[in-house]
Design a protein around this motif. Structure first.
Motif, PDB file in Angstrom:
ATOM      1  N   ALA A   1       0.858  -1.193   0.000  1.00  0.00           N
ATOM      2  CA  ALA A   1       0.000   0.000   0.000  1.00  0.00           C
ATOM      3  C   ALA A   1       0.888   1.235   0.000  1.00  0.00           C
ATOM      4  O   ALA A   1       1.930   1.255   0.654  1.00  0.00           O
ATOM      5  CB  ALA A   1      -0.912   0.002   1.222  1.00  0.00           C
ATOM      6  N   ASP A   2       0.463   2.261  -0.719  1.00  0.00           N
ATOM      7  CA  ASP A   2       1.239   3.501  -0.872  1.00  0.00           C
ATOM      8  C   ASP A   2       0.331   4.648  -0.469  1.00  0.00           C
ATOM      9  O   ASP A   2      -0.578   5.033  -1.210  1.00  0.00           O
ATOM     10  CB  ASP A   2       1.697   3.607  -2.331  1.00  0.00           C
ATOM     11  CG  ASP A   2       2.499   4.859  -2.618  1.00  0.00           C
ATOM     12  OD1 ASP A   2       2.524   5.788  -1.778  1.00  0.00           O
ATOM     13  OD2 ASP A   2       3.088   4.926  -3.711  1.00  0.00           O
ATOM     14  N   GLY A   3       0.569   5.175   0.725  1.00  0.00           N
ATOM     15  CA  GLY A   3      -0.337   6.170   1.287  1.00  0.00           C
ATOM     16  C   GLY A   3      -0.081   7.576   0.793  1.00  0.00           C
ATOM     17  O   GLY A   3       1.007   7.901   0.324  1.00  0.00           O
TER      18      GLY A   3
ATOM     19  N   SER B   1       5.407  -0.597  -4.943  1.00  0.00           N
ATOM     20  CA  SER B   1       4.863   0.763  -4.987  1.00  0.00           C
ATOM     21  C   SER B   1       5.509   1.510  -6.157  1.00  0.00           C
ATOM     22  O   SER B   1       6.515   1.065  -6.733  1.00  0.00           O
ATOM     23  CB  SER B   1       5.114   1.487  -3.666  1.00  0.00           C
ATOM     24  OG  SER B   1       6.496   1.692  -3.455  1.00  0.00           O
ATOM     25  N   ASP B   2       4.944   2.670  -6.486  1.00  0.00           N
ATOM     26  CA  ASP B   2       5.430   3.393  -7.671  1.00  0.00           C
ATOM     27  C   ASP B   2       6.817   3.991  -7.467  1.00  0.00           C
ATOM     28  O   ASP B   2       7.433   4.446  -8.432  1.00  0.00           O
ATOM     29  CB  ASP B   2       4.426   4.464  -8.114  1.00  0.00           C
ATOM     30  CG  ASP B   2       4.344   5.635  -7.160  1.00  0.00           C
ATOM     31  OD1 ASP B   2       4.658   5.454  -5.957  1.00  0.00           O
ATOM     32  OD2 ASP B   2       3.960   6.733  -7.594  1.00  0.00           O
ATOM     33  N   GLY B   3       7.306   3.980  -6.235  1.00  0.00           N
ATOM     34  CA  GLY B   3       8.682   4.421  -6.010  1.00  0.00           C
ATOM     35  C   GLY B   3       9.669   3.578  -6.794  1.00  0.00           C
ATOM     36  O   GLY B   3      10.725   4.068  -7.221  1.00  0.00           O
ATOM     37  N   LEU B   4       9.319   2.319  -6.996  1.00  0.00           N
ATOM     38  CA  LEU B   4      10.181   1.446  -7.813  1.00  0.00           C
ATOM     39  C   LEU B   4      10.019   1.769  -9.289  1.00  0.00           C
ATOM     40  O   LEU B   4      11.007   1.973 -10.002  1.00  0.00           O
ATOM     41  CB  LEU B   4       9.831  -0.023  -7.568  1.00  0.00           C
ATOM     42  CG  LEU B   4      10.725  -0.988  -8.354  1.00  0.00           C
ATOM     43  CD1 LEU B   4      12.095  -1.105  -7.711  1.00  0.00           C
ATOM     44  CD2 LEU B   4      10.082  -2.354  -8.508  1.00  0.00           C
TER      45      LEU B   4
ATOM     46  N   THR C   1      13.511   9.148  -5.367  1.00  0.00           N
ATOM     47  CA  THR C   1      12.702  10.336  -5.090  1.00  0.00           C
ATOM     48  C   THR C   1      11.433  10.028  -4.299  1.00  0.00           C
ATOM     49  O   THR C   1      10.790  10.939  -3.788  1.00  0.00           O
ATOM     50  CB  THR C   1      12.296  11.045  -6.397  1.00  0.00           C
ATOM     51  OG1 THR C   1      11.548  10.130  -7.200  1.00  0.00           O
ATOM     52  CG2 THR C   1      13.508  11.526  -7.162  1.00  0.00           C
ATOM     53  N   ASP C   2      11.072   8.762  -4.200  1.00  0.00           N
ATOM     54  CA  ASP C   2       9.855   8.376  -3.469  1.00  0.00           C
ATOM     55  C   ASP C   2      10.213   7.217  -2.542  1.00  0.00           C
ATOM     56  O   ASP C   2      11.311   6.661  -2.627  1.00  0.00           O
ATOM     57  CB  ASP C   2       8.779   7.947  -4.484  1.00  0.00           C
ATOM     58  CG  ASP C   2       7.382   7.849  -3.886  1.00  0.00           C
ATOM     59  OD1 ASP C   2       7.201   8.152  -2.683  1.00  0.00           O
ATOM     60  OD2 ASP C   2       6.465   7.464  -4.643  1.00  0.00           O
ATOM     61  N   ASN C   3       9.298   6.875  -1.657  1.00  0.00           N
ATOM     62  CA  ASN C   3       9.452   5.648  -0.878  1.00  0.00           C
ATOM     63  C   ASN C   3       9.378   4.472  -1.851  1.00  0.00           C
ATOM     64  O   ASN C   3       8.595   4.503  -2.794  1.00  0.00           O
ATOM     65  CB  ASN C   3       8.319   5.497   0.141  1.00  0.00           C
ATOM     66  CG  ASN C   3       8.042   6.737   0.975  1.00  0.00           C
ATOM     67  OD1 ASN C   3       6.895   7.070   1.218  1.00  0.00           O
ATOM     68  ND2 ASN C   3       9.074   7.424   1.411  1.00  0.00           N
TER      69      ASN C   3
HETATM   70 MG    MG Z   1       4.709   6.264  -4.032  1.00  0.00          MG
END
Ligand code: MG
Length: 239
Positions: free
Chosen positions: A39-41, A188-191, A227-229
């Motif tokens: 989950a990506d909050g 998550s979209d950080g990847l 740039t993201d988790n």
């Molecule tokens: Mg994200």
């Protein structure tokens, strides 16, 4: 059929907090059913962290009881987030993605998801994205209005069109047959904003274990900018 999984999450190099959640916490292996979720909050202050944690905990309730479908688990996650907002108005506006897989040892993977956290299958060295992003750019690509290349740099590429934490949600449900040798990735979209699919595939192919795969992906996302988790879960299917 045996499932061996590993999960990894990292705040990245830019953000101050990690708003992603992943389950299970610990790596493991089983010949029974197992539920894996990412989950990506999103939301102000700590609300994003709350949203992803509340949703994933509700979705994981009752363990891997196969009587509870992945879609029902996602809906339970949505109900829990709405209740949390109802009890504390400072959390209003928080939301989260939720992508969940129920691995069934009879040879099936049942998937339900909301948002842009993805599920991929690596089979016979080929990587395939199973989920469809619930994003503006994915919808525009599907309509033929922009190309996949344009989507990567579109100014509104992070706009998610379906999110946990809204009154009515439409959950995508999928079922795929799985085979020994499959390596399944939830992320998550950080990847996926840091790495292109061919690079993700190379790392998944090269990794000697689920744990090696999970951490090499996180390290690569950070090496690309972080740039993201970044959060990943990798599940290996064996006989
Ligand atoms: Mg994200």
């Amino acid at each position: 059929m045996r499932f061996t999984w590993a999960t990894a999450t990292h705040v990245g190099l830019v953000r101050s907090g990690n708003e992603d959640s992943v389950r299970p916490f610990d790596d493991g292996s089983t010949e029974e059913a197992v539920v894996v979720a990412v989950a990506d909050g999103m939301g102000g202050a700590v609300a994003g962290e709350v949203a992803s944690r509340v949703a994933i905990e509700a979705a994981m309730a009752e363990g891997a009881d196969a009587e509870i479908s992945p879609a029902d688990r996602v809906r339970a996650g949505n109900d829990a987030v709405l209740s949390a907002i109802g009890e504390d108005y400072t959390l209003s506006g928080m939301g989260t993605t939720l992508t969940l897989g129920l691995f069934d040892p009879s040879g099936f993977l049942h998937v339900a998801h909301i948002g842009d956290s993805r599920l991929y299958v690596l089979r016979n060295e080929e990587l395939q994205q199973v989920t469809t992003d619930h994003t503006l750019v994915a919808e525009l690509v599907a309509l033929g209005q922009i190309t996949e290349e344009q989507a990567e740099t579109h100014p509104r590429r992070h706009l998610v069109t379906r999110v946990i934490g809204t009154d009515t949600i439409t959950v995508d449900e999928l079922e795929i047959a799985i085979e020994p040798g499959d390596r399944i990735l939830l992320c998550s979209d950080g990847l996926t904003t840091m790495l292109r699919d061919p690079d993700v595939a190379d790392l998944l192919r090269a990794a000697t274990s689920a744990s090696d795969a999970a951490w090499s992906l996180v390290e690569a996302a950070n090496a690309a900018g972080g740039t993201d988790n970044t959060t990943v879960a990798v599940v290996d299917v064996s006989p």
